[in-house]
Write a protein that holds these residues in place. Structure first.
Motif, PDB file in Angstrom:
ATOM      1  N   VAL A  99       4.624   5.334   1.332  1.00  0.00           N
ATOM      2  CA  VAL A  99       4.450   4.486   0.975  1.00  0.00           C
ATOM      3  C   VAL A  99       5.377   3.142   1.283  1.00  0.00           C
ATOM      4  O   VAL A  99       4.781   2.186   2.382  1.00  0.00           O
ATOM      5  CB  VAL A  99       4.748   3.777  -0.882  1.00  0.00           C
ATOM      6  CG1 VAL A  99       4.497   2.654  -1.291  1.00  0.00           C
ATOM      7  CG2 VAL A  99       2.774   4.131  -0.939  1.00  0.00           C
ATOM      8  N   LEU A 100       6.629   3.491   1.338  1.00  0.00           N
ATOM      9  CA  LEU A 100       7.291   2.327   1.875  1.00  0.00           C
ATOM     10  C   LEU A 100       7.382   2.397   3.464  1.00  0.00           C
ATOM     11  O   LEU A 100       7.637   1.564   4.357  1.00  0.00           O
ATOM     12  CB  LEU A 100       8.834   3.293   2.439  1.00  0.00           C
ATOM     13  CG  LEU A 100       8.943   3.504   0.529  1.00  0.00           C
ATOM     14  CD1 LEU A 100      10.886   4.283   0.602  1.00  0.00           C
ATOM     15  CD2 LEU A 100       9.625   2.134  -0.156  1.00  0.00           C
ATOM     16  N   ALA A 101       6.650   3.672   4.438  1.00  0.00           N
ATOM     17  CA  ALA A 101       6.829   3.612   5.550  1.00  0.00           C
ATOM     18  C   ALA A 101       5.344   2.259   5.438  1.00  0.00           C
ATOM     19  O   ALA A 101       5.294   2.063   6.834  1.00  0.00           O
ATOM     20  CB  ALA A 101       6.137   5.008   6.473  1.00  0.00           C
ATOM     21  N   LYS A 102       4.716   2.257   5.134  1.00  0.00           N
ATOM     22  CA  LYS A 102       3.484   1.595   4.926  1.00  0.00           C
ATOM     23  C   LYS A 102       3.884  -0.317   4.957  1.00  0.00           C
ATOM     24  O   LYS A 102       3.149  -0.765   5.128  1.00  0.00           O
ATOM     25  CB  LYS A 102       2.021   2.538   3.886  1.00  0.00           C
ATOM     26  CG  LYS A 102       1.653   3.485   4.878  1.00  0.00           C
ATOM     27  CD  LYS A 102       0.663   3.390   5.821  1.00  0.00           C
ATOM     28  CE  LYS A 102      -0.468   4.734   5.752  1.00  0.00           C
ATOM     29  NZ  LYS A 102      -1.165   4.424   6.950  1.00  0.00           N
ATOM     30  N   ILE A 103       5.179  -0.185   3.802  1.00  0.00           N
ATOM     31  CA  ILE A 103       5.206  -0.733   3.320  1.00  0.00           C
ATOM     32  C   ILE A 103       5.640  -2.194   5.038  1.00  0.00           C
ATOM     33  O   ILE A 103       5.912  -2.922   5.473  1.00  0.00           O
ATOM     34  CB  ILE A 103       6.785  -1.562   2.896  1.00  0.00           C
ATOM     35  CG1 ILE A 103       5.333  -1.644   1.153  1.00  0.00           C
ATOM     36  CG2 ILE A 103       6.815  -2.070   2.592  1.00  0.00           C
ATOM     37  CD1 ILE A 103       6.361  -0.816  -0.155  1.00  0.00           C
ATOM     38  N   LEU A 104       6.804  -1.010   5.305  1.00  0.00           N
ATOM     39  CA  LEU A 104       7.347  -1.139   6.982  1.00  0.00           C
ATOM     40  C   LEU A 104       6.374  -1.988   7.979  1.00  0.00           C
ATOM     41  O   LEU A 104       6.506  -2.161   8.593  1.00  0.00           O
ATOM     42  CB  LEU A 104       8.759  -0.207   7.622  1.00  0.00           C
ATOM     43  CG  LEU A 104       9.801  -0.120   6.837  1.00  0.00           C
ATOM     44  CD1 LEU A 104      10.569   1.029   6.589  1.00  0.00           C
ATOM     45  CD2 LEU A 104      10.604  -0.894   6.790  1.00  0.00           C
ATOM     46  N   ILE A 163      -2.744   0.434   1.911  1.00  0.00           N
ATOM     47  CA  ILE A 163      -2.294   1.732   1.799  1.00  0.00           C
ATOM     48  C   ILE A 163      -3.809   2.587   1.222  1.00  0.00           C
ATOM     49  O   ILE A 163      -3.889   3.709   0.881  1.00  0.00           O
ATOM     50  CB  ILE A 163      -1.421   1.895   1.222  1.00  0.00           C
ATOM     51  CG1 ILE A 163      -0.950   3.267   0.407  1.00  0.00           C
ATOM     52  CG2 ILE A 163      -1.225   1.687  -0.915  1.00  0.00           C
ATOM     53  CD1 ILE A 163       0.676   3.531   0.642  1.00  0.00           C
ATOM     54  N   ALA A 164      -4.649   1.362   0.834  1.00  0.00           N
ATOM     55  CA  ALA A 164      -5.587   2.071   0.305  1.00  0.00           C
ATOM     56  C   ALA A 164      -6.385   2.984   0.653  1.00  0.00           C
ATOM     57  O   ALA A 164      -6.680   2.638   1.592  1.00  0.00           O
ATOM     58  CB  ALA A 164      -6.170   0.469  -0.461  1.00  0.00           C
ATOM     59  N   GLN A 165      -6.697   4.300   0.041  1.00  0.00           N
ATOM     60  CA  GLN A 165      -8.218   4.753   0.820  1.00  0.00           C
ATOM     61  C   GLN A 165      -8.800   5.180   0.062  1.00  0.00           C
ATOM     62  O   GLN A 165      -8.878   5.598  -1.258  1.00  0.00           O
ATOM     63  CB  GLN A 165      -7.385   5.636   1.440  1.00  0.00           C
ATOM     64  CG  GLN A 165      -6.721   6.025   2.174  1.00  0.00           C
ATOM     65  CD  GLN A 165      -6.068   7.133   2.460  1.00  0.00           C
ATOM     66  OE1 GLN A 165      -6.457   7.698   2.811  1.00  0.00           O
ATOM     67  NE2 GLN A 165      -4.545   7.248   2.301  1.00  0.00           N
ATOM     68  N   ASP A 166     -10.080   5.483   0.131  1.00  0.00           N
ATOM     69  CA  ASP A 166     -11.407   5.803  -0.158  1.00  0.00           C
ATOM     70  C   ASP A 166     -11.708   7.787  -0.005  1.00  0.00           C
ATOM     71  O   ASP A 166     -11.489   8.275   0.391  1.00  0.00           O
ATOM     72  CB  ASP A 166     -12.916   5.820   0.694  1.00  0.00           C
ATOM     73  CG  ASP A 166     -14.232   6.008  -0.384  1.00  0.00           C
ATOM     74  OD1 ASP A 166     -13.535   6.363  -1.703  1.00  0.00           O
ATOM     75  OD2 ASP A 166     -15.762   5.792   0.012  1.00  0.00           O
ATOM     76  N   VAL A 167     -11.635   7.729  -1.931  1.00  0.00           N
ATOM     77  CA  VAL A 167     -10.864   9.022  -1.457  1.00  0.00           C
ATOM     78  C   VAL A 167     -12.323  10.049  -1.973  1.00  0.00           C
ATOM     79  O   VAL A 167     -11.729  11.665  -1.094  1.00  0.00           O
ATOM     80  CB  VAL A 167     -10.891   9.550  -3.990  1.00  0.00           C
ATOM     81  CG1 VAL A 167     -10.791  10.569  -3.763  1.00  0.00           C
ATOM     82  CG2 VAL A 167      -9.693   8.827  -3.689  1.00  0.00           C
ATOM     83  N   ALA A 168     -13.552   9.183  -1.419  1.00  0.00           N
ATOM     84  CA  ALA A 168     -14.548  10.148  -1.582  1.00  0.00           C
ATOM     85  C   ALA A 168     -14.775  10.343   0.182  1.00  0.00           C
ATOM     86  O   ALA A 168     -14.457  12.039   0.688  1.00  0.00           O
ATOM     87  CB  ALA A 168     -15.616   9.310  -1.578  1.00  0.00           C
ATOM     88  N   ASP A 169     -14.259   9.152   1.033  1.00  0.00           N
ATOM     89  CA  ASP A 169     -13.765   9.644   2.275  1.00  0.00           C
ATOM     90  C   ASP A 169     -12.898  10.375   2.936  1.00  0.00           C
ATOM     91  O   ASP A 169     -12.821  11.944   3.577  1.00  0.00           O
ATOM     92  CB  ASP A 169     -13.594   8.309   3.489  1.00  0.00           C
ATOM     93  CG  ASP A 169     -15.055   7.736   2.996  1.00  0.00           C
ATOM     94  OD1 ASP A 169     -15.909   7.543   3.163  1.00  0.00           O
ATOM     95  OD2 ASP A 169     -14.233   6.624   3.442  1.00  0.00           O
ATOM     96  N   GLU A 198       0.381   6.038  -5.135  1.00  0.00           N
ATOM     97  CA  GLU A 198       0.583   5.796  -4.124  1.00  0.00           C
ATOM     98  C   GLU A 198       0.389   3.949  -4.133  1.00  0.00           C
ATOM     99  O   GLU A 198       1.086   2.997  -3.595  1.00  0.00           O
ATOM    100  CB  GLU A 198      -0.231   6.225  -2.378  1.00  0.00           C
ATOM    101  CG  GLU A 198       0.331   7.238  -2.399  1.00  0.00           C
ATOM    102  CD  GLU A 198      -0.182   7.638  -1.156  1.00  0.00           C
ATOM    103  OE1 GLU A 198      -0.398   7.010  -0.429  1.00  0.00           O
ATOM    104  OE2 GLU A 198       0.562   9.107  -0.773  1.00  0.00           O
ATOM    105  N   VAL A 199      -0.920   3.728  -3.628  1.00  0.00           N
ATOM    106  CA  VAL A 199      -1.252   1.847  -5.011  1.00  0.00           C
ATOM    107  C   VAL A 199      -0.396   1.112  -5.369  1.00  0.00           C
ATOM    108  O   VAL A 199       0.659   0.047  -4.753  1.00  0.00           O
ATOM    109  CB  VAL A 199      -2.711   2.098  -4.715  1.00  0.00           C
ATOM    110  CG1 VAL A 199      -3.155   0.669  -5.154  1.00  0.00           C
ATOM    111  CG2 VAL A 199      -3.417   2.301  -3.610  1.00  0.00           C
TER     112      VAL A 199
END
Length: 167
Positions: free
Chosen positions: A26-31, A36-42, A136-137
């Motif tokens: 999460v912190l890496a994505k913020i920087l 960050i959101a992903q589809d669980v099924a995918d 994470e979201v």
């Protein structure tokens, strides 16, 4: 520099402690200013092996009304064939009490049960993955709210200073 910024963010918002992989992500994505959101099924489908997909398919077919009805028709047909049709000429290959039919049903159950269990285990893993991605979201949203709160406090303090200087 990115590691230093990551450590700064981690210390400021999460305290000085070891980060979970989800928190570090999460912190890496913020920087990186990335979503960050992903589809669980995918994600689950990308991780699925051929055996996983096969187990899901067998469980889907075996747990359907179409399978239950077709199976009931096949069982009744087997019994009628061996009792009435072939039994009249003494050619029944599995007469009552249908021992061969019982053997096939037991074999089917012995094979189908573990396959369904594999599918259930995969579903449980998918649920755990969904919980992890949701965490994470939620963590990202919470950290972004904290960052916005800090920015608003700084802006409020700056506006207050400017107002005092004008007076």
């Amino acid at each position: 520099m990115a590691s230093n910024s990551l450590d700064t963010l981690a210390g400021r918002y999460l305290g000085n402690r070891a980060l979970d992989p989800e928190e570090a992500n999460v912190l890496a994505k913020i920087l990186a200013r990335q979503p960050i959101a992903q589809d669980v099924a995918d994600v689950a489908d990308a991780r699925a092996t051929l055996g996983d997909r096969l187990a899901d398919r067998v469980a889907a077919v075996g747990g359907s009304w179409a399978f239950i009805i077709a199976f009931a028709v096949a069982l009744i047909g087997w019994m009628l064939l061996n009792t009435d049709v072939l039994g009249r000429w003494g050619l029944a290959f599995d007469p009552y009490p249908y021992i061969f039919l019982n053997l096939m049903l037991s074999t089917l159950a012995a094979i189908q049960a573990p396959i369904i269990m594999m599918s259930q285990n995969r579903q449980a893993a998918k649920d755990r993955l969904a919980a992890s991605l949701d965490y994470e979201v939620n963590l990202r949203a919470e950290l972004e709210i904290l960052r916005l709160h800090e920015m608003i406090e700084r802006l409020t303090a700056t506006v207050g200073e400017l107002a005092r200087e004008r007076d």
